[in-house]
Design an enzyme around this catalytic site. Structure first.
Site, PDB file in Angstrom:
ATOM      1  N   GLU A  29      -6.587   9.679 -12.601  1.00 51.33           N
ATOM      2  CA  GLU A  29      -5.785   8.815 -12.192  1.00 51.33           C
ATOM      3  C   GLU A  29      -6.109   7.494 -11.855  1.00 51.33           C
ATOM      4  OE1 GLU A  29      -3.594   9.564 -10.005  1.00 51.33           O
ATOM      5  OE2 GLU A  29      -3.591  11.844 -10.869  1.00 51.33           O
ATOM      6  N   TRP A  76      -4.018   6.087 -14.713  1.00 52.03           N
ATOM      7  CA  TRP A  76      -2.530   5.485 -14.016  1.00 52.03           C
ATOM      8  C   TRP A  76      -3.054   3.678 -13.429  1.00 52.03           C
ATOM      9  CZ3 TRP A  76       2.288   6.809 -15.005  1.00 52.03           C
ATOM     10  CH2 TRP A  76       2.027   7.839 -14.915  1.00 52.03           C
ATOM     11  N   TRP A  87      23.884  -1.512  -5.765  1.00 51.39           N
ATOM     12  CA  TRP A  87      23.146  -1.073  -4.239  1.00 51.39           C
ATOM     13  C   TRP A  87      24.091  -1.479  -3.375  1.00 51.39           C
ATOM     14  CZ3 TRP A  87      18.439   1.283  -4.761  1.00 51.39           C
ATOM     15  CH2 TRP A  87      18.404   0.613  -5.709  1.00 51.39           C
ATOM     16  N   ASN A 139      -0.696   8.690  -1.254  1.00 47.21           N
ATOM     17  CA  ASN A 139      -0.226   8.098  -2.478  1.00 47.21           C
ATOM     18  C   ASN A 139       0.988   9.635  -2.374  1.00 47.21           C
ATOM     19  OD1 ASN A 139       0.664   7.379  -5.460  1.00 47.21           O
ATOM     20  ND2 ASN A 139       0.272   9.916  -6.364  1.00 47.21           N
ATOM     21  N   TRP A 167      14.361  -1.407  -4.403  1.00 51.03           N
ATOM     22  CA  TRP A 167      13.434  -0.749  -4.776  1.00 51.03           C
ATOM     23  C   TRP A 167      12.186  -2.033  -3.922  1.00 51.03           C
ATOM     24  CZ3 TRP A 167       9.799  -3.780  -8.019  1.00 51.03           C
ATOM     25  CH2 TRP A 167      11.266  -3.908  -9.342  1.00 51.03           C
ATOM     26  N   TRP A 181       6.352   0.940  -8.083  1.00 51.66           N
ATOM     27  CA  TRP A 181       7.629   1.139  -6.519  1.00 51.66           C
ATOM     28  C   TRP A 181       9.016   1.463  -7.960  1.00 51.66           C
ATOM     29  CZ3 TRP A 181      10.397   1.798  -2.358  1.00 51.66           C
ATOM     30  CH2 TRP A 181       9.093   1.664  -1.499  1.00 51.66           C
TER      31      TRP A 181
HETATM   32  C1  LIG Z   1       5.484   3.032  -4.104  1.00 56.06           C
HETATM   33  C2  LIG Z   1       3.942   3.660  -4.742  1.00 56.06           C
HETATM   34  C3  LIG Z   1       3.440   1.511  -4.324  1.00 56.06           C
HETATM   35  C4  LIG Z   1       2.137   2.055  -4.543  1.00 56.06           C
HETATM   36  N1  LIG Z   1       1.207   0.155  -4.379  1.00 56.06           N
HETATM   37  C5  LIG Z   1      -0.125   0.484  -5.494  1.00 56.06           C
HETATM   38  C6  LIG Z   1      -0.454  -0.748  -4.395  1.00 56.06           C
HETATM   39  O1  LIG Z   1      -0.214  -1.538  -3.955  1.00 56.06           O
HETATM   40  N2  LIG Z   1      -2.324  -0.802  -5.005  1.00 56.06           N
HETATM   41  C7  LIG Z   1      -2.268   0.118  -4.990  1.00 56.06           C
HETATM   42  O2  LIG Z   1      -4.218   0.613  -5.592  1.00 56.06           O
HETATM   43  N3  LIG Z   1      -1.886   1.858  -5.641  1.00 56.06           N
HETATM   44  C8  LIG Z   1      -0.782   1.306  -5.255  1.00 56.06           C
HETATM   45  N4  LIG Z   1      -0.051   2.718  -5.205  1.00 56.06           N
HETATM   46  C9  LIG Z   1      -0.876   3.908  -5.832  1.00 56.06           C
HETATM   47  C10 LIG Z   1      -1.494   4.772  -5.141  1.00 56.06           C
HETATM   48  O3  LIG Z   1      -1.203   5.408  -4.021  1.00 56.06           O
HETATM   49  C11 LIG Z   1      -2.717   4.330  -4.732  1.00 56.06           C
HETATM   50  O4  LIG Z   1      -3.822   4.162  -5.247  1.00 56.06           O
HETATM   51  C12 LIG Z   1      -3.330   5.589  -3.684  1.00 56.06           C
HETATM   52  O5  LIG Z   1      -3.084   5.549  -2.467  1.00 56.06           O
HETATM   53  C13 LIG Z   1      -5.163   5.053  -3.626  1.00 56.06           C
HETATM   54  O6  LIG Z   1      -5.954   6.176  -2.651  1.00 56.06           O
HETATM   55  P1  LIG Z   1      -6.603   6.192  -3.128  1.00 56.06           P
HETATM   56  O7  LIG Z   1      -7.721   5.399  -3.519  1.00 56.06           O
HETATM   57  O8  LIG Z   1      -7.458   7.405  -2.088  1.00 56.06           O
HETATM   58  O9  LIG Z   1      -7.125   7.069  -4.990  1.00 56.06           O
HETATM   59  P2  LIG Z   1      -7.259   8.638  -5.657  1.00 56.06           P
HETATM   60  O10 LIG Z   1      -6.367   9.002  -5.656  1.00 56.06           O
HETATM   61  O11 LIG Z   1      -8.934   8.512  -5.692  1.00 56.06           O
HETATM   62  O12 LIG Z   1      -7.656   7.561  -6.514  1.00 56.06           O
HETATM   63  C14 LIG Z   1      -8.581   7.021  -7.659  1.00 56.06           C
HETATM   64  C15 LIG Z   1      -7.821   5.804  -7.937  1.00 56.06           C
HETATM   65  O13 LIG Z   1      -7.219   5.555  -8.834  1.00 56.06           O
HETATM   66  C16 LIG Z   1      -5.755   4.277  -8.923  1.00 56.06           C
HETATM   67  N5  LIG Z   1      -4.958   5.105  -8.426  1.00 56.06           N
HETATM   68  C17 LIG Z   1      -4.719   6.031  -8.002  1.00 56.06           C
HETATM   69  N6  LIG Z   1      -3.595   6.859  -8.277  1.00 56.06           N
HETATM   70  C18 LIG Z   1      -2.518   5.661  -8.553  1.00 56.06           C
HETATM   71  C19 LIG Z   1      -0.818   5.408  -9.061  1.00 56.06           C
HETATM   72  N7  LIG Z   1      -0.078   6.115  -8.832  1.00 56.06           N
HETATM   73  N8  LIG Z   1      -1.398   3.896 -10.561  1.00 56.06           N
HETATM   74  C20 LIG Z   1      -2.308   3.390 -10.105  1.00 56.06           C
HETATM   75  N9  LIG Z   1      -3.419   3.627  -9.301  1.00 56.06           N
HETATM   76  C21 LIG Z   1      -3.299   4.482  -8.871  1.00 56.06           C
HETATM   77  C22 LIG Z   1      -5.809   3.774  -7.560  1.00 56.06           C
HETATM   78  O14 LIG Z   1      -6.992   3.167  -7.977  1.00 56.06           O
HETATM   79  C23 LIG Z   1      -7.201   4.771  -6.904  1.00 56.06           C
HETATM   80  O15 LIG Z   1      -8.324   4.178  -6.379  1.00 56.06           O
HETATM   81  C24 LIG Z   1       1.268   3.068  -4.907  1.00 56.06           C
HETATM   82  C25 LIG Z   1       1.550   4.112  -5.480  1.00 56.06           C
HETATM   83  C26 LIG Z   1       3.639   4.182  -4.400  1.00 56.06           C
HETATM   84  C27 LIG Z   1       3.842   5.739  -5.007  1.00 56.06           C
END
Ligand SMILES: Cc1cc2nc3c(=O)[nH]c(=O)nc-3n(C[C@H](O)[C@H](O)[C@H](O)COP(=O)(O)OP(=O)(O)OC[C@H]3O[C@@H](n4cnc5c(N)ncnc54)[C@H](O)[C@@H]3O)c2cc1C
Length: 447
Positions: A271, A274, A302, A338, A356, A379
């Site tokens: 993650e 990502w 749209w 997420n 979006w 997005w």
């Molecule tokens: C529409 C949408 C918008 C989002 N906007 C953001 C945003 O502005 N900032 C943001 O940090 N994340 C964003 N995310 C990704 C993700 O949802 C969050 O990083 C995650 O929910 C953060 O929670 P966590 O730290 O407990 O994640 P954990 O599951 O603990 O993951 C650990 C770390 O991995 C990174 N990570 C995890 N999933 C993703 C992902 N899909 N994409 C990129 N990095 C990821 C984050 O830095 C996160 O803190 C978005 C996802 C979606 C679907």
């Protein structure tokens, strides 16, 4: 005569594993920390409301930690290139150090400043502090960047392991009279009329010490169960480290090494992978927040925006409980799980057929982790217009998603979604409409 070093803090509001700060300590002269609130340079995206709240508190914490060690944090506002040059002059500084940024407008500012300061005989050096892998170092066999996550992450993992984190300096020696600083309160980063930040205060404690505590809590209590429970929004199974990484209160190198030392970290680190992929994508496509990465999506028909639908989505009044719960969590805490981010984004784009970019902007304004790469990247991923994206025609049914990931309705209850209101759209009809619109994209790609 002493020629102090400037450490320009940006998205790296920490003392531990901060290579720019370490370079200044190694140089052996006095040190001045600087943060510039730049809302004026061309192309810089102004921060959203929740991000401004976080920044205020994180800067307060950083300033306090620097002062405890004998250092100083100078706050200035304005276009960063002019402001940094002013501080260099005011302090008669001999060196400026920073950790790299990867957005195009930020890179332009940094490159211009580096060249002009060097011309004036000031030492300047930049470092890798915010990403595990520099974007130009991860390439396919043919020398091109990756556009699919799995081979991208495999290639990252085959590179030499990310370096070990640097220790936090114990003493930071500031000049007796550092250059003048703004007062943080005068920046008005906190909401006042109305003060909508009560839920943020209940949920978060910004700053490096709390970030480290959260990392340790997650590794000790949750990492082992992460792969199993990470998709359940009521489980509290994810790290909640996203704002910590966004603001650089924790470095990804620290997260990487401490997770690897703990063991069973593969799923969690992918993650974090990502996040790397999103930033590498932004590095290649600087307009990620405004332009479809796949140009065939420019043909997407749209419909005219229905403001009442957008408002219902923003306020959590769509009549789809899992969507409404997510939007309420976002409004209250500046965060959303997420899985629910995916469901709410899909509902906006595919069932309400709202562009979006409108959703991206709302998240930008309301998320404490609003991130210049992760937000638009994800997005576009949901919209189908992005890198390695979910195919457009795979349309989430939010009710089935709720059954699968919140079977006992715990998340829906926790966030007080009203389960008694009629949905603002019919899921079946809107799904059909979305698929018809997608045909236009497909046909335009063919022609
Ligand atoms: C529409 C949408 C918008 C989002 N906007 C953001 C945003 O502005 N900032 C943001 O940090 N994340 C964003 N995310 C990704 C993700 O949802 C969050 O990083 C995650 O929910 C953060 O929670 P966590 O730290 O407990 O994640 P954990 O599951 O603990 O993951 C650990 C770390 O991995 C990174 N990570 C995890 N999933 C993703 C992902 N899909 N994409 C990129 N990095 C990821 C984050 O830095 C996160 O803190 C978005 C996802 C979606 C679907």
């Amino acid at each position: 005569m002493s020629s102090p070093s400037i450490v320009w803090f940006r998205d790296d509001l920490r003392l531990a594993d901060n290579p720019a700060l370490r370079a200044a300590v190694d140089r052996g002269e006095k040190i001045i920390g600087v943060y510039v609130l730049d809302e004026e340079s061309p192309g810089i995206r102004p921060l959203g409301g929740a991000a401004r709240w976080w920044l205020h508190h994180s800067l307060a914490s950083l300033g306090e930690r620097l002062r405890e060690r004998g250092g100083a944090l100078v706050l200035r506002r304005g276009p960063a290139d002019r402001v940094i040059r002013d501080v260099v002059t005011d302090a008669a500084a001999g060196a400026v150090f920073w950790n790299r940024r990867y957005g195009a407008p930020e890179r332009d500012i940094d490159a211009g400043l580096k060249a002009s300061l060097r011309e004036d005989g000031v030492e300047v050096a930049s470092f890798a502090g915010s990403l595990l892998f520099e974007p130009w170092t991860v390439k396919t066999g043919g020398g091109t960047p990756y556009s699919v996550f799995t081979p991208f992450w495999r290639a990252c993992l085959s590179l030499p392991s990310p370096r070990a984190p640097l220790p936090e300096p114990r003493e930071i020696d500031a000049p007796r009279t550092p250059p003048a600083s703004d007062d943080l309160d005068d920046w008005d980063l906190l909401p006042t009329r109305p003060d909508w930040a009560g839920g943020l205060r209940e949920t978060w404690e910004p700053g490096e010490p709390a970030a480290r505590a959260r990392l340790h809590g997650f590794l000790t209590d949750d990492l082992d169960g992460y792969d199993r429970a990470r998709d359940e929004p009521s489980a509290g199974a994810t790290s909640m480290l996203s704002p910590r990484l966004r603001w650089g209160e924790l470095s990804p190198f620290t997260v990487w090494h401490e997770s690897v030392d703990h063991g069973h970290a593969g799923g969690f680190l992918s993650e974090v992978g990502w996040r790397e992929f999103a930033w590498h994508t932004l590095y290649r496509f600087p307009d990620l927040a405004t332009k479809n990465l796949r140009p065939e999506f420019d043909a997407f028909p749209w419909p005219r925006l229905k403001p009442s639908h957008l408002e219902a989505w923003q306020q959590g009044r769509t009549g789809i409980p899992i969507v409404d719960a997510g939007m309420k969590q976002l409004w209250h805490t500046g965060y959303m799980h997420n899985r629910v981010r995916m469901i709410t984004a899909s509902f906006l784009i595919k069932n309400l057929m709202i562009d979006w970019r409108q959703g991206e902007e709302w998240f930008w304004d309301t998320l404490v982790d609003a991130d210049g790469a992760n937000n638009p990247f994800n997005w576009q991923w949901v919209a189908g217009s992005g890198a390695d994206a979910a195919p457009y025609f795979r349309i989430f049914n939010p009710e089935l998603q709720a059954k699968k990931f919140d079977p006992r309705g715990l998340y829906i209850t926790e966030w007080g979604a009203d389960t008694g209101i009629d949905p603002i759209v019919d899921l079946g009809t809107t799904r059909k409409r979305a698929l018809e619109a997608y045909d236009v994209v497909k046909n335009s790609a063919r022609s």
